[in-house]
Design an enzyme around this catalytic site. Structure first.
Site, PDB file in Angstrom:
ATOM      1  N   VAL A  96       1.336  -4.416   8.651  1.00 12.67           N
ATOM      2  CA  VAL A  96       1.908  -5.749   8.517  1.00 12.67           C
ATOM      3  C   VAL A  96       2.091  -6.085   7.034  1.00 12.67           C
ATOM      4  O   VAL A  96       1.181  -5.887   6.232  1.00 12.67           O
ATOM      5  CB  VAL A  96       1.018  -6.815   9.202  1.00 12.67           C
ATOM      6  CG1 VAL A  96       1.633  -8.199   9.066  1.00 12.67           C
ATOM      7  CG2 VAL A  96       0.798  -6.469  10.668  1.00 12.67           C
ATOM      8  N   SER A 113       0.150  -0.349  13.718  1.00 13.88           N
ATOM      9  CA  SER A 113       1.139  -1.118  12.968  1.00 13.88           C
ATOM     10  C   SER A 113       0.679  -1.376  11.544  1.00 13.88           C
ATOM     11  O   SER A 113      -0.505  -1.295  11.232  1.00 13.88           O
ATOM     12  CB  SER A 113       1.388  -2.454  13.665  1.00 13.88           C
ATOM     13  OG  SER A 113       0.266  -3.287  13.504  1.00 13.88           O
ATOM     14  N   LYS A 143       5.960  -6.985  10.894  1.00 19.60           N
ATOM     15  CA  LYS A 143       5.105  -6.027  11.600  1.00 19.60           C
ATOM     16  C   LYS A 143       5.908  -4.757  11.851  1.00 19.60           C
ATOM     17  O   LYS A 143       6.911  -4.769  12.554  1.00 19.60           O
ATOM     18  CB  LYS A 143       4.618  -6.625  12.923  1.00 19.60           C
ATOM     19  CG  LYS A 143       3.605  -5.751  13.652  1.00 19.60           C
ATOM     20  CD  LYS A 143       2.872  -6.537  14.728  1.00 19.60           C
ATOM     21  CE  LYS A 143       1.916  -5.665  15.528  1.00 19.60           C
ATOM     22  NZ  LYS A 143       1.179  -6.409  16.545  1.00 19.60           N
ATOM     23  N   THR A 153      -3.357  -2.794   7.653  1.00 27.00           N
ATOM     24  CA  THR A 153      -2.972  -1.454   8.084  1.00 27.00           C
ATOM     25  C   THR A 153      -3.812  -1.099   9.286  1.00 27.00           C
ATOM     26  O   THR A 153      -5.022  -0.970   9.173  1.00 27.00           O
ATOM     27  CB  THR A 153      -3.261  -0.413   6.975  1.00 27.00           C
ATOM     28  OG1 THR A 153      -2.989  -0.998   5.721  1.00 27.00           O
ATOM     29  CG2 THR A 153      -2.423   0.816   7.167  1.00 27.00           C
ATOM     30  N   GLY A 154      -3.178  -1.000  10.412  1.00 26.20           N
ATOM     31  CA  GLY A 154      -3.916  -0.682  11.633  1.00 26.20           C
ATOM     32  C   GLY A 154      -3.479   0.660  12.161  1.00 26.20           C
ATOM     33  O   GLY A 154      -2.681   1.355  11.552  1.00 26.20           O
ATOM     34  N   LYS A 155      -4.011   0.979  13.326  1.00 30.24           N
ATOM     35  CA  LYS A 155      -3.664   2.260  13.926  1.00 30.24           C
ATOM     36  C   LYS A 155      -2.212   2.276  14.375  1.00 30.24           C
ATOM     37  O   LYS A 155      -1.530   3.264  14.266  1.00 30.24           O
ATOM     38  CB  LYS A 155      -4.577   2.538  15.121  1.00 30.24           C
ATOM     39  CG  LYS A 155      -5.748   3.441  14.735  1.00 30.24           C
ATOM     40  CD  LYS A 155      -6.525   3.859  15.961  1.00 30.24           C
ATOM     41  CE  LYS A 155      -7.379   2.727  16.441  1.00 30.24           C
ATOM     42  NZ  LYS A 155      -8.389   3.014  17.397  1.00 30.24           N
ATOM     43  N   ILE A 157      -0.486  -6.693   4.284  1.00 25.79           N
ATOM     44  CA  ILE A 157      -1.583  -7.558   4.735  1.00 25.79           C
ATOM     45  C   ILE A 157      -2.598  -6.766   5.532  1.00 25.79           C
ATOM     46  O   ILE A 157      -3.795  -6.997   5.460  1.00 25.79           O
ATOM     47  CB  ILE A 157      -1.071  -8.677   5.669  1.00 25.79           C
ATOM     48  CG1 ILE A 157       0.071  -9.445   5.037  1.00 25.79           C
ATOM     49  CG2 ILE A 157      -2.196  -9.613   6.020  1.00 25.79           C
ATOM     50  CD1 ILE A 157       0.754 -10.381   6.032  1.00 25.79           C
ATOM     51  N   ASP A 160      -5.419  -8.272  24.998  1.00 28.89           N
ATOM     52  CA  ASP A 160      -6.218  -7.825  23.849  1.00 28.89           C
ATOM     53  C   ASP A 160      -6.755  -9.061  23.140  1.00 28.89           C
ATOM     54  O   ASP A 160      -6.770  -9.140  21.926  1.00 28.89           O
ATOM     55  CB  ASP A 160      -5.362  -6.976  22.905  1.00 28.89           C
ATOM     56  CG  ASP A 160      -6.216  -6.230  21.867  1.00 28.89           C
ATOM     57  OD1 ASP A 160      -7.442  -6.129  22.075  1.00 28.89           O
ATOM     58  OD2 ASP A 160      -5.665  -5.788  20.853  1.00 28.89           O
TER      59      ASP A 160
HETATM   60  P1  ADP Z   1      -2.521  -4.738  15.208  1.00 30.33           P
HETATM   61  O1  ADP Z   1      -1.892  -4.208  16.447  1.00 30.33           O
HETATM   62  O2  ADP Z   1      -2.474  -3.778  14.075  1.00 30.33           O
HETATM   63  O3  ADP Z   1      -3.880  -5.348  15.435  1.00 30.33           O
HETATM   64  P2  ADP Z   1      -1.694  -7.463  14.630  1.00 30.33           P
HETATM   65  O4  ADP Z   1      -0.466  -8.104  15.169  1.00 30.33           O
HETATM   66  O5  ADP Z   1      -2.999  -7.921  15.172  1.00 30.33           O
HETATM   67  O6  ADP Z   1      -1.509  -5.901  14.754  1.00 30.33           O
HETATM   68  O7  ADP Z   1      -1.665  -7.675  13.061  1.00 30.33           O
HETATM   69  C1  ADP Z   1      -2.665  -7.139  12.225  1.00 30.33           C
HETATM   70  C2  ADP Z   1      -3.161  -8.184  11.252  1.00 30.33           C
HETATM   71  O8  ADP Z   1      -2.095  -8.654  10.441  1.00 30.33           O
HETATM   72  C3  ADP Z   1      -3.705  -9.409  11.922  1.00 30.33           C
HETATM   73  O9  ADP Z   1      -5.058  -9.269  12.223  1.00 30.33           O
HETATM   74  C4  ADP Z   1      -3.465 -10.502  10.913  1.00 30.33           C
HETATM   75  O10 ADP Z   1      -4.510 -10.525   9.959  1.00 30.33           O
HETATM   76  C5  ADP Z   1      -2.201 -10.034  10.232  1.00 30.33           C
HETATM   77  N1  ADP Z   1      -1.034 -10.701  10.809  1.00 30.33           N
HETATM   78  C6  ADP Z   1      -0.248 -10.257  11.830  1.00 30.33           C
HETATM   79  N2  ADP Z   1       0.741 -11.106  12.092  1.00 30.33           N
HETATM   80  C7  ADP Z   1       0.597 -12.141  11.239  1.00 30.33           C
HETATM   81  C8  ADP Z   1       1.317 -13.360  10.999  1.00 30.33           C
HETATM   82  N3  ADP Z   1       2.403 -13.688  11.718  1.00 30.33           N
HETATM   83  N4  ADP Z   1       0.873 -14.171  10.025  1.00 30.33           N
HETATM   84  C9  ADP Z   1      -0.198 -13.858   9.297  1.00 30.33           C
HETATM   85  N5  ADP Z   1      -0.924 -12.731   9.461  1.00 30.33           N
HETATM   86  C10 ADP Z   1      -0.537 -11.875  10.412  1.00 30.33           C
HETATM   87 MN    MN Z   2      -4.626  -7.076  16.163  1.00 29.04          MN
END
Ligand code: ADP
Ligand code: MN
Length: 494
Positions: free
Chosen positions: A246, A244, A267, A240-242, A238, A383
């Site tokens: 998901v 994590s 995650k 790809t971040g720095k 879903i 955040d």
């Molecule tokens: P990061 O630290 O990479 O920002 P996030 O927890 O914000 O991690 O997750 C990154 C993205 O993944 C979110 O912006 C969201 O779009 C998606 N995401 C994360 N957790 C969920 C969830 N429980 N259900 C649906 N989408 C999720």
């Molecule tokens: Mn985030």
């Protein structure tokens, strides 16, 4: 033939190769920063880890599992030979450098601890401790200075705990052992050079894992979750971040004590370490983690992020704040309920266009959630912005709370002020005239009554409060129970 069964080359789907490509991860990151594309990648065409046709679709995984098994057996054999050759001889030789799995790398059973029971929050009760600043304790002839041999010896023994967790100190810490300074220093030297040697031995390996978004160990963890039936399928990536990655997954079978949601989000906290350096400040100063931080190696610190996210989500869940529900935590992999439907994640607040009515509704909901978070969960998100709020089912859901801290964290109020600024600005620009400005919002959430009418003075007063709290910690060995001095904060409602 792709070992995961389905490979697809169409569109921007996530084939395994893509998922594992750090290059792609960087590109996605850039895209995100430029805000040119929505960061949510379309769900993959086909699942990349499934419970079905394991035999044919997971050759690579099976091979890796066998290889790990082989490495372990090989090392065991090596140890047996080492023992045989050395026998009772006073001088012994070591085969250590021939081992496949360096002792520092082998996962001990202690590593396997999962925090499945989310009702227990092991950090809550921890009180910070301070060491006396005077170099002595006692009075008159009973005075003991820090140079006392016995005290010093015991202290040295206790300090062995600071060595890397893999450093074998035997029962030394448990018994009343008194190490002389000379012995301790020699041990320390040895511990550090071992640590460096281990790092050197694994440089190559670390490098190769850094090139993939999901390393073999993580893939194995994910595979086990599917294999055990807890998850049905992991469909794709879903986000790809720095810090994590998901994934989306379909939930599998419920166990006696656990119902798995039909759709899950997984995650994976990245085990490449560089990105985590700048997050030090969140965790280092968090008194809940203070005692543990210094003793941990980086791999464990990353697990702590996952753990922290789990505990924070649980607190929020208990307060009734809409957020993902924790399913399970395994090492650095957190499985939670999926916010969205049919593999499509709920949009972030920044990506969704709301009617002015919904916008106003969202604002008041967030105001309430921030107050609940502060008062009932004793947390500051740290955040909070339109990037970490999802719009689903006609309401706002909070996500991404691994960095959240308690308000009395040394920078807790500054984080809260930043959160307030993000929220205020978003809704003021978004056409909600009722939206409080960041200073009013800060007071409304914290219950404090900071009267400064400009940003600079306000910030200064916040920092003064934080400093007061820190001084209190220094002088009394405990933090103030709360910052609030004039009773409960006013409750804002629609
Ligand atoms: P990061 O630290 O990479 O920002 P996030 O927890 O914000 O991690 O997750 C990154 C993205 O993944 C979110 O912006 C969201 O779009 C998606 N995401 C994360 N957790 C969920 C969830 N429980 N259900 C649906 N989408 C999720
Ligand atoms: Mn985030």
């Amino acid at each position: 033939q792709c070992p995961w069964g389905t490979s697809s080359t169409t569109s921007i789907s996530c084939s395994l190769a893509d998922v594992m490509s750090e290059q792609l991860a960087k590109e996605l990151q850039l895209e995100e920063e430029n805000a040119a594309f929505p960061e949510v990648v379309a769900a993959a065409e086909g699942p990349f880890i499934t419970g079905e046709n394991i035999d044919t679709s997971s050759d690579l995984m099976l091979a890796q599992m066998l290889q790990m098994e082989f490495d372990r057996e090989y090392d065991a054999q090596l140890r047996r030979e080492e023992k045989k050759i050395n026998g009772d001889s006073k001088v012994s030789i070591s085969f250590e450098n021939y081992r496949k799995v360096h002792p520092y790398d082998s996962d001990s059973s202690e590593d396997e601890v999962d925090w499945q029971d989310t009702r227990h929050d092991p950090y809550r009760a921890d009180k910070p401790t301070t060491t006396p600043r005077r170099g002595f304790i006692g009075k008159g002839k009973d005075i003991t200075t820090k140079h006392d041999e016995v005290v010093c010896g015991r202290k040295n023994t206790a300090r062995m705990e600071n060595f890397a967790p893999e450093f074998q100190v035997g029962d030394g810490i448990g018994m009343d052992l008194k190490l002389s300074n000379q012995v301790f220093n020699a041990l320390k030297q040895h511990a550090y050079s071992e640590e460096r040697r281990s790092a050197r031995l694994h440089e190559k390996k670390e490098h190769s894992t850094a090139e993939k978004a999901v390393d073999p160990k993580t893939r194995l963890l994910l595979y086990k979750m599917v294999n055990s039936g807890m998850l049905e399928t992991i469909t794709g990536c879903i986000s790809t971040g720095k810090e994590s990655v998901v994934f989306h997954a379909y939930g599998g079978n419920a166990t006696e004590d656990k119902v798995i949601p039909p759709e899950c989000a997984i995650k994976v906290f990245k085990t490449t370490l560089n990105e985590f350096k700048n997050r030090d400040k969140y965790i280092k100063d968090d008194y809940r983690f203070k005692d543990r931080f210094s003793k941990l190696n980086p791999r464990k610190i990353i697990r702590m992020w996952a753990e922290k996210e789990m505990h924070n989500l649980t607190r929020m869940q208990n307060a009734g704040i809409p957020c993902p529900q924790v399913v399970i935590l395994k090492k650095h992999v957190l499985v939670m309920s999926f916010i969205g439907q049919d593999q499509v994640p709920a949009p972030k607040l920044k990506d969704v266009t709301l009617s002015s009515e919904d916008m106003k509704k969202a604002y008041y909901q967030i105001l309430n959630m921030m107050q609940q978070l502060y008062r009932e969960c004793n947390l500051v998100h740290a955040d909070l912005s339109e990037y970490n709020m999802l719009w689903h089912d006609g309401k706002v859901w909070l996500i991404d709370v691994s960095q959240s801290v308690e308000p009395t964290h040394p920078h807790g109020l500054e984080f809260l002020f930043r959160d307030c600024r993000n929220v205020s600005q978003f809704f003021q620009k978004g056409g909600v005239p009722e939206a409080l400005n960041e200073r009013e919002l800060f007071n409304a959430v914290s219950g404090l009554n900071i009267t400064a009418d400009n940003e600079v003075d306000f910030q200064a007063e916040i920092e003064a409060l934080e400093k007061m709290n820190e001084d209190h910690v220094q002088n009394h060995g405990k933090k103030l129970s709360t910052f609030s001095s004039d009773g409960d904060p006013p409750i804002y409602d629609e």
